[in-house]
Design a protein around this motif. Structure first.
Motif, PDB file in Angstrom:
ATOM      1  N   GLU A 252       0.837  -1.192   0.000  1.00  0.00           N
ATOM      2  CA  GLU A 252       0.000   0.000   0.000  1.00  0.00           C
ATOM      3  C   GLU A 252       0.878   1.252   0.000  1.00  0.00           C
ATOM      4  O   GLU A 252       0.571   2.235  -0.681  1.00  0.00           O
ATOM      5  N   ALA A 253       1.974   1.128   0.743  1.00  0.00           N
ATOM      6  CA  ALA A 253       2.901   2.263   0.778  1.00  0.00           C
ATOM      7  C   ALA A 253       3.497   2.512  -0.594  1.00  0.00           C
ATOM      8  O   ALA A 253       3.582   3.649  -1.067  1.00  0.00           O
ATOM      9  N   ALA A 254       3.896   1.419  -1.261  1.00  0.00           N
ATOM     10  CA  ALA A 254       4.493   1.544  -2.588  1.00  0.00           C
ATOM     11  C   ALA A 254       3.525   2.188  -3.559  1.00  0.00           C
ATOM     12  O   ALA A 254       3.898   3.041  -4.359  1.00  0.00           O
ATOM     13  N   ILE A 255       2.238   1.788  -3.467  1.00  0.00           N
ATOM     14  CA  ILE A 255       1.244   2.361  -4.372  1.00  0.00           C
ATOM     15  C   ILE A 255       1.084   3.853  -4.107  1.00  0.00           C
ATOM     16  O   ILE A 255       1.052   4.672  -5.040  1.00  0.00           O
ATOM     17  N   SER A 256       1.044   4.193  -2.809  1.00  0.00           N
ATOM     18  CA  SER A 256       0.796   5.597  -2.475  1.00  0.00           C
ATOM     19  C   SER A 256       1.967   6.498  -2.852  1.00  0.00           C
ATOM     20  O   SER A 256       1.805   7.685  -3.074  1.00  0.00           O
ATOM     21  N   THR A 257       3.200   5.929  -2.949  1.00  0.00           N
ATOM     22  CA  THR A 257       4.326   6.764  -3.358  1.00  0.00           C
ATOM     23  C   THR A 257       4.366   6.967  -4.867  1.00  0.00           C
ATOM     24  O   THR A 257       5.255   7.614  -5.386  1.00  0.00           O
ATOM     25  N   ARG A 263       6.543  -1.849 -11.972  1.00  0.00           N
ATOM     26  CA  ARG A 263       7.592  -2.024 -10.953  1.00  0.00           C
ATOM     27  C   ARG A 263       7.021  -2.626  -9.686  1.00  0.00           C
ATOM     28  O   ARG A 263       7.628  -3.493  -9.065  1.00  0.00           O
ATOM     29  N   ILE A 264       5.835  -2.145  -9.315  1.00  0.00           N
ATOM     30  CA  ILE A 264       5.193  -2.706  -8.115  1.00  0.00           C
ATOM     31  C   ILE A 264       5.000  -4.201  -8.304  1.00  0.00           C
ATOM     32  O   ILE A 264       5.329  -5.016  -7.443  1.00  0.00           O
TER      33      ILE A 264
END
Lengths: 355, 571, 365
Positions: A252-257, A263-264
């Protein structure tokens, strides 16, 4: 990939059972690759009609005995391994590849995030109809009527040309008609699930017989059917895992950044999926090796002069006391599957340990 | 500790099941490999249904398995056949004793009713209908209501058999409202389209086209000695002996209903059936695999309870070559292929010698008709090579080549056969190996049943192996070998024949004496062997086991290989 | 909330189910040949013909008419191209034909909407009856085997994750793997040869559901009489199912045992047993739900191998025989019923997912 190699080196050094299993698999692989060059005195399809149902170790030339037509069980076991793995590994690789990909897409995008423009959607649907008529249906018809090949090429060319023209028309139309630019929400997850349900609800036997009606039994055809029916298992597993991973805080953090989607998927999600997929892969190989022999039991699928474990095992049907027909190829089958399982077990354990 | 007790208890429970089910001595338990699709007496499709229906209903004539002769059953004696101009008249008289289940006599009216049901449109009767299409009318004898004459189209030799080979149905039970009575039988031959709108027929169709007529014992009551007690789909069918059945008083040895109860058990898998036999759970088992049969022979325990039989059967394995193809057009090439058929090993390996090689289509045990002056083909690669060379094939490193219409063609053979048949598959593999020694590539092609027959009909094959079902009393080889059946879709798949052989086939059918028939049949065998288009390889022997508490088992090469109704308890 | 979601999903499922069922109907007709074709037009080779070819064709046409097999398949069709059409390239233009409501699909679908799966061509019985009967024969065997297999897999996997039992774990794992590598037909043949053979151990009857002797008995007596017939097939199925089930459960248990909250639970000093049963198991059940939703349709679909070898008339055997006979109503009926059960079990699995793991805010709904 490098990580996997590291894992294997580590396991090789510290786990003797892994070492053993991998050695066995390596030797087997070498043996089956070199098989056509090995100096056996007879081929797998060579009949010895005066020596049928020979017991093992009773004849110096046929160490593991012979089957109902005097074919050597040892040679057939080896060729059975070759053919079985040559069938199972590519099938499972392709099926796992597609299965994982489709499952990840379904799980990641869900039903509410994937959008395409109306013009693309329209183009896709129309092209599907055009392609299935000109590229698939018409050439088959022409082939059945024994028409010259040039007509088939013409049909293909027409199909491709029409799709290209459609694309241009839609592109142009979109300038005048902005409605075509409107994004449409595609319920990817739902659609993929429905397709999986459709495929799994078709009995394999029905598919096999239906396809056998158009072409004689062949290995390529059987592999194609297996790929077609086997990717669904991996896909559902991958989708379920993806649903779980998506909720994990780091993703979720990766998506929000604002990390790009690919890449995700490739850096964060897929490595986490690998464990269940490998388990499914190994079980799938074992399953394929056994289903091939089951098909021989039911008498469909593979040609009669294709040496396989199943063909040898099914020889017991006409002589219940010929135990060696089950023991040797069956034992071979069991050991191979065992080795595969041990390898996957250790890799899984190591990954869990690290996590 | 607790677990251990649990284990012990379950262990004892386990073994308490050991007891075998209690068996009645005069009940016979028979195995069915496939369940009948339907027991409808005018629309049955399989051998199993035929066997069961023969215990419920009777036909006018039937083969007595004791001596493989056609004998009267419901008929008093064999029919009187007269050939008049373009028609054949077949006169029957029904036995006086013959009674339906309710005690009423079987009469010519019942036969007429049966023929109407068989020939009518709208009814579910497609399977048997074509068999009786040659019967145009029935003329009852005004003085004797059990006597009647069938009026048939021009004569063929199988008419005698077919005119008596359908189950006679009880009119009182199937049509209590006499719906079909007003319609004359001749109408069913001519004005079918008019009949489709006949209200009586529609009403009868509504009555007849229901599942009860294909599975209910209360409806399926004929004149034979048994009644259908129960049919549990997929599991078993039980039949009970009728009390005071009329057939017991006739003195005819082919009218029997001896066992009190017959159970037909559906067991699809051969190994399971064999185990059931060894467990004494079956009284009769046919089609035992040859290796197993040999093992049973040496099993002392088993021999104490069972008798083993190997009657000479009338089913043969044969190969057909598509003589329409350019590469198989000439006789020498076909003969070369025939010399690659290792019949001795086919018989030894696939049948363990339970078969007899044959020179032609006539079974070797019919000594009168079998041409014993001929020699069947045996494996002979030298002769095959010479024959190929003589017909223009040139041997190269990778095979045989010949110019066909200006194009060079390689000699390859594709062998088609029905998938799932082990014997035929092994036969094909052995042939492949013999051909490989001459450098002729053979491709095996197992086809699913309906695909296989479709390809045969469309003449889309090169060479096939399949089985042929014969019999000792009716020969009419025209459908298989006459050129009038060789067009696309016809039953002469191989394209065998010319005007000479057509005349020969007609002579066989027209022959009035057995001597005359024998001469023509022997000539046919010679021609067929020489042509090598339609080659019968061997006649099989059946392998069956029957419990030795039974006598009078009437083992025969004719299907179903034993007459279960005749079984008596031995003293 | 859960009920609401279930209802919503069911509602959504109806159109997809309809498309699926229609596709199945159309696909089944891809099979070459028609019912009765083989028996009527291509009789066994014999010494004499039973009726002329003309008569047989007439009878076959009557059969086609009676069973509506001569009608066009769908409302619309593309006329097959003629060989002459290649001369002027007119084959490139598809030639559509409209058939109206007199087509096989329309008749079948309107029948289905009335709740009928049609009538078998071969036995003339209602398809639904045949399927119910066949499923009724095998459902208890499959259900019993499934329950036993799940229970056994749970016990095995719980016993394997406990720390102190490395040897036990290795033994069980290798045993399961070897078991898994045996094809089902070899396994059943082996059991049959071992446990129903007078030459080895003759404990069970070799085949069938019963010989019909128990017909007069009732209640418990009947069960006691019929039970031995069930044990071998159940045993075979349990042995066939546990490797996969145990492996999945064991892996899931293992994963959840290494997660943070289990570590917390351990730190709190809870006993290993409580941790496994109360905490780890609940999480481990997640992938098991997928596996179970796969197994559920098998309850109806049956297993052809078991049914053939043990002579049990189940849906699998019914399907094979009707495919071989081209008994289309039965083929389609079976596939439709299986598809329906599959869809329901998938929905059930999705709903169970949300119950078992509240972290998934289900988006598929």
């Amino acid at each position: 990939m490098r990580k996997l190699l590291q894992d294997i080196t580590y396991l090789w050094q510290y786990k003797w059972s892994f070492k053993l299993a991998l050695t066995y698999l390596g030797v087997l692989l070498l043996a089956i690759l070199a098989l056509p060059f090995l100096p056996f005195s007879f081929g797998p399809n060579e009949l010895h009609l005066s020596k049928v149902y020979l017991k093992p170790f009773s004849d110096a030339t046929h160490l593991f005995g012979t089957d109902q037509l005097g074919r050597d069980v040892l040679v057939n076991s080896l060729y059975g391994a070759r053919n079985g793995l040559f069938l199972a590994i590519p099938v499972m690789l392709i099926a796992s590849f597609f299965g994982t990909g489709i499952g990840v897409i379904a799980g990641y995008f869900g039903n509410n995030t994937f959008q395409v423009r109306l013009k693309s959607l329209l183009w896709f649907i129309l092209t599907l109809a055009v392609v299935s008529y000109y590229v698939v249906y018409l050439p088959i018809q022409l082939n059945e009527l024994d028409q010259p090949v040039k007509h088939i090429y013409t049909s293909w060319a027409v199909g491709i040309a029409i799709s290209a023209i459609l694309w241009f028309i839609l592109r142009m139309a979109a300038y005048w008609w902005p409605l075509l630019q409107k994004p449409i929400l595609i319920p990817l997850d739902g659609s993929i699930l429905r397709v999986i349900e459709l495929i799994t609800s078709l009995p394999k036997l029905l598919v096999l017989i239906a396809v056998a009606a158009f072409a004689p039994p062949s290995v390529v055809l059987l592999s194609a059917i297996f790929v077609f029916t086997y990717w669904t298992g991996t896909a559902r597993l991958a989708r379920a895992e993806m649903l779980r991973i998506r909720q994990l805080p780091y993703l979720e953090a990766a998506i929000s950044t604002g990390m790009p989607t690919h890449r995700i998927l490739f850096k964060e999600a897929v490595p986490n999926l690998l464990t269940p997929v490998i388990v499914a892969f190994v079980f799938g190989i074992g399953g394929l090796l056994t289903i091939e022999s089951t098909l021989s039991f039911l008498g469909i699928g593979l040609p009669a002069d294709f040496p396989s474990w199943g063909r040898t095992i099914s020889g017991i049907r006409s002589n219940l006391s010929a135990w060696w027909l089950v023991t040797f190829p069956g034992g071979f089958l069991a050991i191979t599957v065992l080795a595969l399982q041990i390898c996957s077990y250790h890799i899984v354990r190591l990954n869990q340990f690290k996590a | 500790m607790r677990n251990r007790y649990l284990f012990l208890i379950s262990f004892f429970l386990f073994f308490s099941f050991c007891s075998q089910p209690h068996r009645q001595p005069d009940e016979v338990r028979v195995r069915l490999e496939t369940e009948p699709q339907t027991l409808n007496p005018v629309n049955y499709t399989d051998q199993a249904a035929n066997q069961i229906l023969n215990l419920l209903f009777q036909s006018l004539l039937s083969a007595d398995l004791a001596d493989d002769q056609l004998k009267p059953v419901l008929a008093k004696e064999l029919p009187l056949i007269e050939q008049k101009d373009t028609v054949t008249l077949i006169t029957y008289e029904i036995r006086e004793e013959a009674k339906w289940a309710d005690g009423s006599p079987v009469t010519a009216t019942d036969v007429a009713f049966t023929l109407k049901v068989l020939k009518a449109p709208l009814l579910q009767n497609e399977q048997i209908k074509p068999q009786v299409a040659f019967i145009h009318d029935l003329k009852p004898d005004p003085k004797n209501k059990r006597r009647f004459t069938l009026i048939c189209e021009e004569f063929t030799p199988e008419m005698e058999l077919l005119s008596g080979d359908f189950f006679i149905l009880p009119a009182y039970l199937f049509d209590p409202e006499n719906l079909l009575q007003p319609i004359p039988l001749a109408a069913f031959t001519n004005s079918l389209s008019k009949l489709q709108n006949n209200n009586n027929l529609k009403a009868f169709a509504a009555r007849f086209n229901i599942p009860e007529y294909s599975n209910n014992g209360a409806v399926l009551q004929g004149s034979a000695g048994y009644t259908l007690e129960k049919w549990v789909p997929g599991q078993y069918i039980t039949l009970n002996q009728k009390q005071n059945w009329w057939g017991n008083n006739t003195g005819a040895t082919n009218l029997t209903a001896n066992p009190e109860r017959i159970i037909l058990q559906v067991i699809p898998d051969n190994n399971t059936a064999l185990l059931a036999l060894k467990n004494r759970q079956l009284d009769v088992l046919e089609d035992i695999p040859a290796t197993e049969f040999n093992q049973l022979k040496t099993n002392k325990d088993f021999i104490e309870d069972y008798n083993l039989y190997t009657p000479q059967a009338y089913s043969a394995v044969y190969t057909g070559i598509n003589s329409r193809l350019p590469k198989f057009k000439d006789k020498a090439t076909r003969q070369a292929i025939a010399y690659l058929m290792d019949v001795a090993n086919f018989i030894k390996v696939t049948q363990l010698d339970y078969a007899t090689p044959t020179v032609g289509i006539v079974p070797p045990n019919l000594k009168k008709y079998y041409n014993n002056k001929l020699q069947p083909y045996t494996l002979n690669p030298t002769k095959a090579t010479n024959l190929l060379k003589s017909s223009g094939w040139v041997q190269r490193n990778d095979g045989w080549y010949r110019k066909e219409n200006g194009k060079e063609q390689k000699l390859t053979i594709t062998v088609s056969y029905k998938a799932g048949d082990n014997v035929i598959e092994s036969t094909a593999l052995i042939f492949q190996q013999s051909a490989a020694k001459l450098n002729i590539p053979v491709q095996l092609q197992a086809e699913e049943g309906s695909m296989f027959t479709k390809n045969m009909r469309n003449q889309a094959f090169e060479l096939f192996f399949r089985t042929l079902n014969g019999n000792p009393f009716a020969f009419n080889f025209s459908p298989l070998l006459h050129t009038s059946y060789a067009e696309m879709g016809g039953t002469n798949y191989t394209g065998f024949g010319n005007t000479d052989t057509d005349a020969l086939l007609n002579n066989i059918n027209k022959a009035t004496t057995t001597d005359e028939k024998a001469i023509h049949l022997k000539e046919l065998q010679r021609v067929m062997l020489d042509e090598a288009t339609f080659l019968v390889l061997y006649y099989q022997k059946e392998r069956l086991a029957i419990h030795n508490r039974f006598d009078n088992v009437k083992v025969s090469g004719l299907s179903p290989n034993y007459d279960v109704s005749a079984f008596t308890l031995s003293k | 909330m859960v009920l609401h979601q279930l209802f919503k999903r069911l509602l959504y499922a109806i159109p997809t189910l309809w498309i699926m069922v229609s596709l199945i109907f159309l696909l089944s007709r891809v099979l070459p040949g028609a019912f009765g074709e083989q028996q009527l037009l291509m009789a066994d080779e014999s010494f004499y013909g039973k009726g002329s070819a003309q008569q047989r064709t007439a009878a076959y046409e009557q059969l086609l008419n009676r069973t509506n097999q001569q009608l066009p398949l769908f409302y619309i069709s593309i006329a097959p191209i003629l060989p002459s059409a290649t001369a002027d390239y007119s084959y490139l233009l598809p030639d559509f034909e409209w058939h109206g409501s007199q087509n096989q699909y329309h008749l079948w679908a309107s029948q289905l909407l009335k709740g009928s799966l049609g009538v078998s061509f071969a036995s003339n019985r209602a398809v639904a009856d045949s399927i119910l009967e066949a499923a009724g024969n095998t459902i208890w065997i499959l259900l019993a085997s499934m329950v036993a297999a799940i229970a056994l897999a749970l016990v095995l996997s719980i016993s394997m994750v406990q720390h102190n039992r490395t040897h036990w774990r290795r033994f069980i794992l290798s045993f399961l793997i070897v078991l898994d590598s045996l094809p089902l037909f070899v396994l059943s043949l082996l059991l049959l040869l071992l446990l129903a053979n007078p030459d080895a151990l003759q404990i069970f009857p070799a085949f069938g559901l019963s010989y019909g002797e128990s017909a007069g008995l009732t209640g418990f007596q009947k069960i006691a009489y019929d039970l031995p017939y069930f044990i071998l097939p159940i045993l075979t199925l349990v042995l066939a199912e546990i490797p996969y089930l145990t492996n999945q459960l064991y892996n899931a248990l293992n994963t959840s045992l290494q997660s943070d909250y289990i570590r917390t639970a351990r730190a709190k000093g809870l006993s290993e047993r409580t941790i496994i049963l109360k905490h780890a198991l609940r999480n481990a059940l997640l992938p098991v739900i997928t596996v179970l939703s796969d197994l559920l349709p098998v309850l109806v679909a049956g297993t052809i191998i078991i049914e053939t070898i043990f002579a049990i008339p189940g849906v699998g055997r019914l399907l094979v025989s009707s495919v071989l006979a081209r008994d289309f109503p039965v083929i389609v009926g079976i596939v439709v019923v299986i598809a329906l059960v599959k869809m329901l079990s998938h929905i059930l699995a999705d709903v169970l997912y949300t119950i078992a793991d509240p972290r998934i805010k289900h988006k598929a709904a």
